[in-house]
Design an enzyme around this catalytic site. Structure first.
Site, PDB file in Angstrom:
ATOM      1  N   ASN A   1       0.814  -1.221   0.000  1.00 27.31           N
ATOM      2  CA  ASN A   1       0.000   0.000   0.000  1.00 27.31           C
ATOM      3  C   ASN A   1       0.847   1.270   0.000  1.00 27.31           C
ATOM      4  O   ASN A   1       0.587   2.196  -0.755  1.00 27.31           O
ATOM      5  CB  ASN A   1      -0.953  -0.002   1.197  1.00 27.31           C
ATOM      6  CG  ASN A   1      -1.947  -1.150   1.124  1.00 27.31           C
ATOM      7  OD1 ASN A   1      -2.042  -1.808   0.080  1.00 27.31           O
ATOM      8  ND2 ASN A   1      -2.653  -1.405   2.198  1.00 27.31           N
TER       9      ASN A   1
ATOM     10  N   THR B   1     -13.764  38.194 -32.449  1.00 25.92           N
ATOM     11  CA  THR B   1     -14.609  37.780 -31.325  1.00 25.92           C
ATOM     12  C   THR B   1     -15.816  37.134 -32.000  1.00 25.92           C
ATOM     13  O   THR B   1     -16.206  37.562 -33.095  1.00 25.92           O
ATOM     14  CB  THR B   1     -15.065  38.973 -30.458  1.00 25.92           C
ATOM     15  OG1 THR B   1     -15.838  39.862 -31.268  1.00 25.92           O
ATOM     16  CG2 THR B   1     -13.873  39.729 -29.866  1.00 25.92           C
ATOM     17  N   HIS B   2     -16.370  36.107 -31.401  1.00 27.69           N
ATOM     18  CA  HIS B   2     -17.475  35.348 -32.029  1.00 27.69           C
ATOM     19  C   HIS B   2     -17.056  34.780 -33.386  1.00 27.69           C
ATOM     20  O   HIS B   2     -17.897  34.507 -34.221  1.00 27.69           O
ATOM     21  CB  HIS B   2     -18.719  36.223 -32.217  1.00 27.69           C
ATOM     22  CG  HIS B   2     -19.089  37.038 -31.018  1.00 27.69           C
ATOM     23  ND1 HIS B   2     -19.995  36.624 -30.070  1.00 27.69           N
ATOM     24  CD2 HIS B   2     -18.630  38.241 -30.591  1.00 27.69           C
ATOM     25  CE1 HIS B   2     -20.112  37.535 -29.133  1.00 27.69           C
ATOM     26  NE2 HIS B   2     -19.282  38.530 -29.408  1.00 27.69           N
TER      27      HIS B   2
ATOM     28  N   LYS C   1      -6.168  17.456 -51.733  1.00 32.24           N
ATOM     29  CA  LYS C   1      -6.343  17.611 -50.288  1.00 32.24           C
ATOM     30  C   LYS C   1      -5.034  17.664 -49.515  1.00 32.24           C
ATOM     31  O   LYS C   1      -4.044  17.040 -49.869  1.00 32.24           O
ATOM     32  CB  LYS C   1      -7.171  16.451 -49.740  1.00 32.24           C
ATOM     33  CG  LYS C   1      -8.620  16.512 -50.175  1.00 32.24           C
ATOM     34  CD  LYS C   1      -9.431  17.429 -49.300  1.00 32.24           C
ATOM     35  CE  LYS C   1     -10.101  16.605 -48.212  1.00 32.24           C
ATOM     36  NZ  LYS C   1     -10.966  17.445 -47.394  1.00 32.24           N
TER      37      LYS C   1
ATOM     38  N   ASN D   1      -4.821  17.572 -45.480  1.00 37.06           N
ATOM     39  CA  ASN D   1      -5.643  17.579 -44.270  1.00 37.06           C
ATOM     40  C   ASN D   1      -4.819  17.805 -42.998  1.00 37.06           C
ATOM     41  O   ASN D   1      -3.757  17.204 -42.840  1.00 37.06           O
ATOM     42  CB  ASN D   1      -6.406  16.249 -44.151  1.00 37.06           C
ATOM     43  CG  ASN D   1      -7.411  16.067 -45.276  1.00 37.06           C
ATOM     44  OD1 ASN D   1      -7.996  17.041 -45.749  1.00 37.06           O
ATOM     45  ND2 ASN D   1      -7.589  14.833 -45.712  1.00 37.06           N
TER      46      ASN D   1
ATOM     47  N   GLU E   1      -6.206  18.109 -35.849  1.00 39.08           N
ATOM     48  CA  GLU E   1      -7.507  17.557 -35.450  1.00 39.08           C
ATOM     49  C   GLU E   1      -7.351  16.583 -34.282  1.00 39.08           C
ATOM     50  O   GLU E   1      -8.177  16.536 -33.380  1.00 39.08           O
ATOM     51  CB  GLU E   1      -8.154  16.840 -36.639  1.00 39.08           C
ATOM     52  CG  GLU E   1      -8.498  17.755 -37.794  1.00 39.08           C
ATOM     53  CD  GLU E   1      -8.890  16.953 -39.031  1.00 39.08           C
ATOM     54  OE1 GLU E   1      -8.019  16.729 -39.890  1.00 39.08           O
ATOM     55  OE2 GLU E   1     -10.051  16.538 -39.129  1.00 39.08           O
TER      56      GLU E   1
ATOM     57  N   GLN F   1      -6.197   0.678  -7.638  1.00 35.50           N
ATOM     58  CA  GLN F   1      -5.306   0.112  -8.644  1.00 35.50           C
ATOM     59  C   GLN F   1      -5.653   0.658 -10.032  1.00 35.50           C
ATOM     60  O   GLN F   1      -4.789   0.757 -10.891  1.00 35.50           O
ATOM     61  CB  GLN F   1      -5.439  -1.423  -8.637  1.00 35.50           C
ATOM     62  CG  GLN F   1      -4.647  -2.126  -9.711  1.00 35.50           C
ATOM     63  CD  GLN F   1      -4.539  -3.618  -9.444  1.00 35.50           C
ATOM     64  OE1 GLN F   1      -3.832  -4.036  -8.518  1.00 35.50           O
ATOM     65  NE2 GLN F   1      -5.246  -4.418 -10.207  1.00 35.50           N
TER      66      GLN F   1
HETATM   67  N1  ARG Z   1      -1.332  -3.494  -7.437  1.00 33.23           N
HETATM   68  C1  ARG Z   1      -1.815  -2.759  -6.330  1.00 33.23           C
HETATM   69  C2  ARG Z   1      -2.249  -1.354  -6.760  1.00 33.23           C
HETATM   70  O1  ARG Z   1      -1.882  -0.960  -7.786  1.00 33.23           O
HETATM   71  C3  ARG Z   1      -0.738  -2.627  -5.286  1.00 33.23           C
HETATM   72  C4  ARG Z   1      -1.243  -2.509  -3.905  1.00 33.23           C
HETATM   73  C5  ARG Z   1      -1.955  -3.748  -3.515  1.00 33.23           C
HETATM   74  N2  ARG Z   1      -2.227  -3.751  -2.116  1.00 33.23           N
HETATM   75  C6  ARG Z   1      -3.049  -4.654  -1.594  1.00 33.23           C
HETATM   76  N3  ARG Z   1      -3.226  -4.596  -0.337  1.00 33.23           N
HETATM   77  N4  ARG Z   1      -3.655  -5.543  -2.340  1.00 33.23           N
HETATM   78  O2  ARG Z   1      -2.982  -0.710  -6.077  1.00 33.23           O
END
Ligand code: ARG
Length: 483
Positions: free
Chosen positions: A131, A176-177, A304, A306, A311, A343
């Site tokens: 985490n 403008t416009h 042409k 383009n 775009e 994720q």
């Molecule tokens: N692959 C996960 C992500 O991108 C990493 C963290 C995962 N953590 C967990 N407790 N499963 O968020």
């Protein structure tokens, strides 16, 4: 990209026949492995392999700190460090096998580390969680992306300024416009974009500054009981310091949102310029010609030319704004702290960054190459009674009329010119005096487009002398310093 990676994930999952063995990294309490569908929805490796370098850099800083704090033995830390460096070399050389079964970049690298150095590999994840690890990777990736965007926007400013200098007195209609309003110079028009892009760079810089705090060491969410030194890892990785709250550190992605907001604003600016290129290159306007390198022909219509690149730049706002909405939607209502929903932040961020970087490269190329057509611009600038305001201003300044009355008198003169199918400077003095006796021959001095633009000397105005000064100031403000 999303479709291909999904397809790739599906094939991988299918070929892994039903369920697999329990995950070696977290499978202690699991008797069986995940179903193929579970692997397909859960794996992020096809996307997050993109920040392998951030992941390895983070791990190197983490293990160095663990050793310094006496949490991991120096000998083990050395093995881990050597292993990580070898993995970096393998990935760089394209010799690393990324596996969907190992879910994500973090576990792919850790599993390979175990293959390379055996048991000590298991010590790397002490006092850390995926985490804080993924938050760290994302933060470092975003910081680098902000710097890349800054450099690329600067490059577009550079070619805009060069064209502005070349076209400081090329008269064109200001609109403008999208209706002819008052003559301006092409240089002045281009410098308007230099200013917008300058503020865009400011937005990336603000985001990078605010986001430059390290989440590493927040662990899963609550911090850790090991005596880690978050300040040291933050310093080693170039952060201004650690994030102050461990829950915030693993739960927040506002750096990414801010990045996407900056991408969106920049894309909006680029799309406006792109649309103007589309208009200006239309033969009815014929103000500029784009180079062969940035236009395409038609397979059926030989005449042409383009403006496809313009775009497509015009279209790319969808990628940035879409990504912003996607991520904001993912985060909305998510309880603290980490949720696997997060994720899905990565495809959004990567796609938006790729789209913007490509747009900036295309815009830079188009502007650098474009040829202005001053004769066409000048012809258009003279039409549409574009110096009517100059006439009204003259009536105020020289004949002492209140502006509202001058506006009215000028309106009658425009109607007269319209009836005669001529332009304002083509009316005779006698005609003009029949509308208002106070008009003298001196009025003709303000009526031509050159007279008009030369008179716009107020700060920020379009007078060619101003434009040259503004271009110089822009060079100093935006292009100075090493690059
Ligand atoms: N692959 C996960 C992500 O991108 C990493 C963290 C995962 N953590 C967990 N407790 N499963 O968020």
């Amino acid at each position: 990209m999303a479709t291909t990676s999904r397809r790739r994930a599906r094939t991988t999952a299918r070929s892994e026949a039903g369920t697999t063995a329990a995950n070696a990294l977290w499978g202690g309490r699991y008797a069986a492995g995940p179903s193929a569908v579970m692997t397909a929805i859960n794996a992020s490796i096809d996307v997050d392999r993109r920040f392998w370098r951030q992941d390895i850099d983070g791990s190197l800083a983490h293990v160095a700190m663990l050793a310094r704090q006496g949490i991991v033995r120096r000998a083990d830390a050395a093995k881990i460090t050597r292993g990580l460096k070898r993995i970096a070399a393998e990935i760089e050389a394209g010799r690393f096998e990324f596996k969907a079964a190992l879910e994500d970049i973090h576990m792919n690298i850790e599993a390979r580390l175990a293959e390379l150095i055996g048991k000590p590999a298991g010590r790397l994840h002490t006092a850390r969680s995926r985490n804080d690890q993924v938050a760290l990777d994302m933060t470092m990736w975003l910081r680098a992306a902000c710097a890349r965007c800054d450099g690329q926007i600067r490059a577009v400013q550079q070619v805009l300024i060069a064209q502005a200098e070349r076209n400081a007195d090329a008269v064109m209609p200001g609109y403008t416009h999208l209706q002819p309003a008052q003559p301006v110079t092409f240089g002045h028009h281009l410098l308007a974009y230099v200013e917008m892009l300058g503020r865009d760079r400011g937005r990336f810089a603000d985001a990078a500054k605010r986001g430059n705090r390290s989440p590493l060491g927040a662990a899963a969410l609550a911090g850790t009981s090991f005596p880690i030194d978050r300040h040291a890892t933050a310093r080693a990785l170039g952060f201004d310091g650690p994030m102050a709250n461990s829950l915030d550190a693993v739960a927040s992605r506002d750096f990414a949102l801010e990045f996407l907001a900056a991408c969106t604003t920049t894309s909006v600016h680029l799309s406006r310029l792109a649309e103007e290129l589309v208009i200006w290159t239309n033969p009815l306007f014929g103000f500029v010609t784009l180079s062969d390198a940035f236009t395409t022909g038609s397979s059926i219509m030989p005449q042409k030319r383009n403006p496809d690149a313009a775009e497509l730049v015009r279209a790319k706002v969808g990628a940035a704004l879409g990504a912003f909405i996607r991520l904001a939607t993912i985060l909305k209502g998510l309880p603290l702290t980490y949720g696997k929903d997060m994720q899905d932040d990565k495809p959004a961020v990567f796609e938006a960054a790729d789209a913007l970087e490509l747009s900036l490269a295309a815009m830079g190329g188009m502007i650098a190459d474009l040829k202005a057509n001053p004769a066409r611009m000048r012809a258009a600038a003279g039409g549409g009674f574009s110096t009517a305001t100059d006439l009204a201003d003259w009536l105020v300044r020289e004949a002492g009329l209140p502006f509202r009355e001058a506006h009215h008198v000028t309106g009658r003169l425009v109607r007269l010119a319209e009836e005669r199918s001529c332009d304002l400077p083509d009316l005779s003095l006698a005609d003009m005096q029949r509308v208002d006796k106070r008009i003298t021959r001196a009025v003709f001095r303000v009526l031509g487009v050159d007279n008009s633009i030369r008179s716009r000397t107020s700060f920020g105005g379009t007078a060619p002398a101003n434009v040259r000064k503004a271009a110089k100031a822009a060079r100093k403000l935006y292009l100075r310093g090493p690059r």
